[in-house]
Design an enzyme around this catalytic site. Structure first.
Site, mmCIF file in Angstrom:
data_model
loop_
_atom_site.group_PDB
_atom_site.id
_atom_site.type_symbol
_atom_site.label_atom_id
_atom_site.label_comp_id
_atom_site.label_asym_id
_atom_site.label_seq_id
_atom_site.Cartn_x
_atom_site.Cartn_y
_atom_site.Cartn_z
ATOM 1 N N CYS A 17 -7.898 -4.929 -0.969
ATOM 2 C CA CYS A 17 -8.246 -3.517 -0.823
ATOM 3 C C CYS A 17 -8.318 -3.132 0.659
ATOM 4 O O CYS A 17 -8.129 -3.960 1.546
ATOM 5 C CB CYS A 17 -9.581 -3.266 -1.492
ATOM 6 S SG CYS A 17 -10.915 -4.061 -0.598
ATOM 7 N N ASP A 34 -8.300 -10.466 -5.816
ATOM 8 C CA ASP A 34 -7.352 -10.207 -4.725
ATOM 9 C C ASP A 34 -7.058 -11.487 -3.944
ATOM 10 O O ASP A 34 -7.808 -12.457 -4.019
ATOM 11 C CB ASP A 34 -7.899 -9.125 -3.793
ATOM 12 C CG ASP A 34 -7.866 -7.759 -4.466
ATOM 13 O OD1 ASP A 34 -7.094 -7.604 -5.416
ATOM 14 O OD2 ASP A 34 -8.619 -6.883 -4.043
ATOM 15 N N CYS A 75 -15.306 -8.426 0.142
ATOM 16 C CA CYS A 75 -13.925 -8.313 0.633
ATOM 17 C C CYS A 75 -13.788 -8.977 2.009
ATOM 18 O O CYS A 75 -12.746 -9.561 2.317
ATOM 19 C CB CYS A 75 -13.507 -6.858 0.728
ATOM 20 S SG CYS A 75 -13.961 -5.900 -0.724
ATOM 21 N N CYS A 82 -12.798 -10.015 -7.400
ATOM 22 C CA CYS A 82 -11.835 -8.959 -7.735
ATOM 23 C C CYS A 82 -10.439 -9.504 -8.018
ATOM 24 O O CYS A 82 -9.570 -8.773 -8.476
ATOM 25 C CB CYS A 82 -11.750 -7.941 -6.602
ATOM 26 S SG CYS A 82 -11.145 -8.674 -5.088
HETATM 27 FE FE1 FES Z 1 -10.699 -7.147 -3.717
HETATM 28 FE FE2 FES Z 1 -11.806 -5.791 -1.757
HETATM 29 S S1 FES Z 1 -11.832 -5.299 -3.845
HETATM 30 S S2 FES Z 1 -10.721 -7.630 -1.638
#
Ligand code: FES
Length: 142
Positions: free
Chosen positions: A63, A39, A107, A37
């Protein structure tokens, strides 16, 4: 709105996350990106002379599931030795959170990988070996 999707524990740790922030002059710091993702998660460790994790904090652009898993993971590693901390896998964190939805499992990996990256940083700086610890894969430290 999250009823039935997220456990009460996930909602608790998401709405009231523990250990958010930074540690000044950390013993180890690790920053990783999530390949799926994009992140980002940074973990700071304060480790004493007996190799016990005194404190652990996190910062994330992640998230809700990433926030909840990091909150739980940081709680779980505090007070552990650097070797015991290797047992805090994303699976252990998910169990402690009473599960995560299938699509959110990646995640929880962010917390595990960032803790490992911070342990790697500590181990490298101190010239020690931690069994099972590998160089961080998704490390984005400067
Ligand atoms: Fe990126 Fe959860 S969607 S850490």
């Amino acid at each position: 709105m999250y009823d039935g999707v997220y456990s009460d524990k996930v909602i608790d740790h998401f709405t009231n996350p523990r250990n958010v922030g930074e540690i000044e002059n950390p013993s180890g710091v690790g920053t990783v990106g999530n390949a799926k993702c994009g992140d980002i998660m940074r973990i700071f460790l304060d480790i004493d002379e007996n190799e016990i994790i005194r404190d652990c904090k996190f910062k994330t652009f992640g998230c809700g599931a990433a926030i909840a898993s990091s909150s739980m993971a940081t709680e779980m590693v505090k007070g552990k030795s650097v070797r015991e901390a290797m047992e805090i896998t994303n699976k252990a964190v998910m169990e402690a959170l009473d599960g995560l939805p299938q699509v959110k499992i990646h995640c929880s990996l962010l917390a595990e990988e960032a803790i490992h990256a911070a342990l790697w940083d500590y181990a490298t700086k101190h010239g020690i070996t931690i069994e099972g610890l590998k160089p961080p894969k998704n490390d984005i430290n400067d």
